[in-house]
Scaffold this active site. Structure first.
Site, mmCIF file in Angstrom:
data_model
loop_
_atom_site.group_PDB
_atom_site.id
_atom_site.type_symbol
_atom_site.label_atom_id
_atom_site.label_comp_id
_atom_site.label_asym_id
_atom_site.label_seq_id
_atom_site.Cartn_x
_atom_site.Cartn_y
_atom_site.Cartn_z
ATOM 1 N N SER A 39 0.846 -1.204 0.000
ATOM 2 C CA SER A 39 0.000 0.000 0.000
ATOM 3 C C SER A 39 0.873 1.242 0.000
ATOM 4 C CB SER A 39 -0.868 0.021 1.259
ATOM 5 O OG SER A 39 -1.545 1.244 1.389
ATOM 6 N N TYR B 119 -2.436 -1.197 10.985
ATOM 7 C CA TYR B 119 -2.497 -1.616 9.574
ATOM 8 C C TYR B 119 -1.255 -1.193 8.789
ATOM 9 C CZ TYR B 119 -4.250 -1.416 4.693
ATOM 10 O OH TYR B 119 -4.413 -1.554 3.333
ATOM 11 N N LYS C 84 1.637 -3.195 6.080
ATOM 12 C CA LYS C 84 1.893 -2.880 4.672
ATOM 13 C C LYS C 84 3.370 -2.552 4.453
ATOM 14 C CE LYS C 84 -1.946 -4.045 3.383
ATOM 15 N NZ LYS C 84 -2.197 -5.014 2.321
#
Ligand SMILES: NC(=O)C1=CN([C@@H]2O[C@H](COP(=O)(O)OP(=O)(O)OC[C@H]3O[C@@H](n4cnc5c(N)ncnc54)[C@H](O)[C@@H]3O)[C@@H](O)[C@H]2O)C=CC1
Ligand SMILES: C[C@H](O)[C@@H]1OC(=O)[C@H](O)[C@@H]1O
Length: 254
Positions: A144, A157, A161
């Site tokens: 990401s 999160y 990534k």
């Protein structure tokens, strides 16, 4: 001759969103495709129907990527059905938005297990199969833009990534001698189920759109081309790379 003719491509979390677009994109480029999915049988069946409509073979295998045995089973069943594994697209992921100071322990653990450990075990299982086959392959992690920048409600999160991005860099070194290429794609904000609730906030959605030089949020299909490219022999000398697919959001400081 299509870009992925003769290849078997595996995609995790492919019943919806970016994974599904990657699976269908790979089929349209000539690959047979095996998808992993977590729970929704109807969506998985619809994805397989799209793969078959593209004239390719498709197979759906249910499993939770957080469990290491899901990865070995996924790869074994793919080999049983189609004889080999050429490409692994590690895509499955979750992003339950939550504030940092009161983040539940279970939310942190589950996000790490699904996004990072799930990707690790899937890539490891595919790489072992590719080494045994002896003719190289490609690992592609759906990382990401959030590997590079933060998010107030994504403290659990964004490290996953960044971890996937880093995993592709290290595996590129570990697997180069086997001609297994390892790259990541770094999507920006793509309209999918993962952010449906977050972007239901009109002000937030407008703000995110305003950050994007190309003037729109992404669609899942925007990832298909970059993933097919990295999977293909056109990218034969590309490894350890990270490809931003964000409409220019990352470079837009002012
Ligand atoms: N939509 C976006 O703006 C961005 C998404 N991403 C990443 O793209 C990937 C795909 O997400 P999207 O297509 O956007 O959303 P999505 O919610 O449509 O897709 C995520 C998929 O992962 C599957 N999944 C979740 N937990 C799983 C598990 N334990 N085992 C197997 N499958 C599981 C879901 O069932 C779903 O099909 C995710 O890794 C996400 O972090 C990266 C950057 C931006
Ligand atoms: C789910 C979010 O909208 C999405 O996930 C990412 O990785 C992007 O950076 C967005 O924040």
């Amino acid at each position: 001759m299509k870009l992925l003719d003769g290849k078997t491509v595996l995609v995790t979390g492919a019943s919806t969103g970016i994974g599904r677009a990657a699976a269908v994109g790979a089929a349209k480029a000539g690959a047979d495709v095996v998808i992993n999915y977590h729970s929704r049988d109807d969506d998985a069946a619809a994805c397989i129907a799209e793969i078959e409509a593209a004239g390719q073979r498709g197979l759906a295998i249910k499993g939770d990527v957080a469990a290491p045995e899901t990865a070995t089973e996924f790869v074994a069943k793919a080999v049983e059905a189609f004889g080999k594994v050429d490409v692994m697209v590690s895509n499955a992921g979750i992003c339950p938005f939550h504030s940092f100071l009161d983040m539940p322990v279970e939310t942190v653990q589950r996000t790490m297990q699904v996004n990072l450990l799930g990707g690790y075990f899937m890539c490891q299982a595919a790489a072992n199969q590719m080494v045994a086959q002896g003719h190289g392959g490609a690992l592609i992690a759906v990382s990401s833009i959030s590997a590079l920048v933060g998010g107030e409600y994504q403290t659990h999160y964004t490290p996953t990534k960044a971890g996937l991005h880093s995993l592709m860099q290290s595996t590129a070194i570990a697997l180069g001698k086997y001609n297994i290429r390892c790259n990541s794609v770094l999507p920006g904000t793509i309209l999918t189920e993962i952010n449906k609730d977050d972007l239901a906030d009109e002000a937030k959605r407008k703000y995110m759109e305003g950050r994007i030089p190309l003037g729109r949020l992404g669609q899942a299909e925007d990832l298909a081309g970059p993933i097919v490219f990295l999977a293909s022999d056109m990218a034969a000398y590309v490894t350890g790379a990270a490809l931003l697919v964000d409409g220019g959001a990352f470079v837009n400081l002012q």
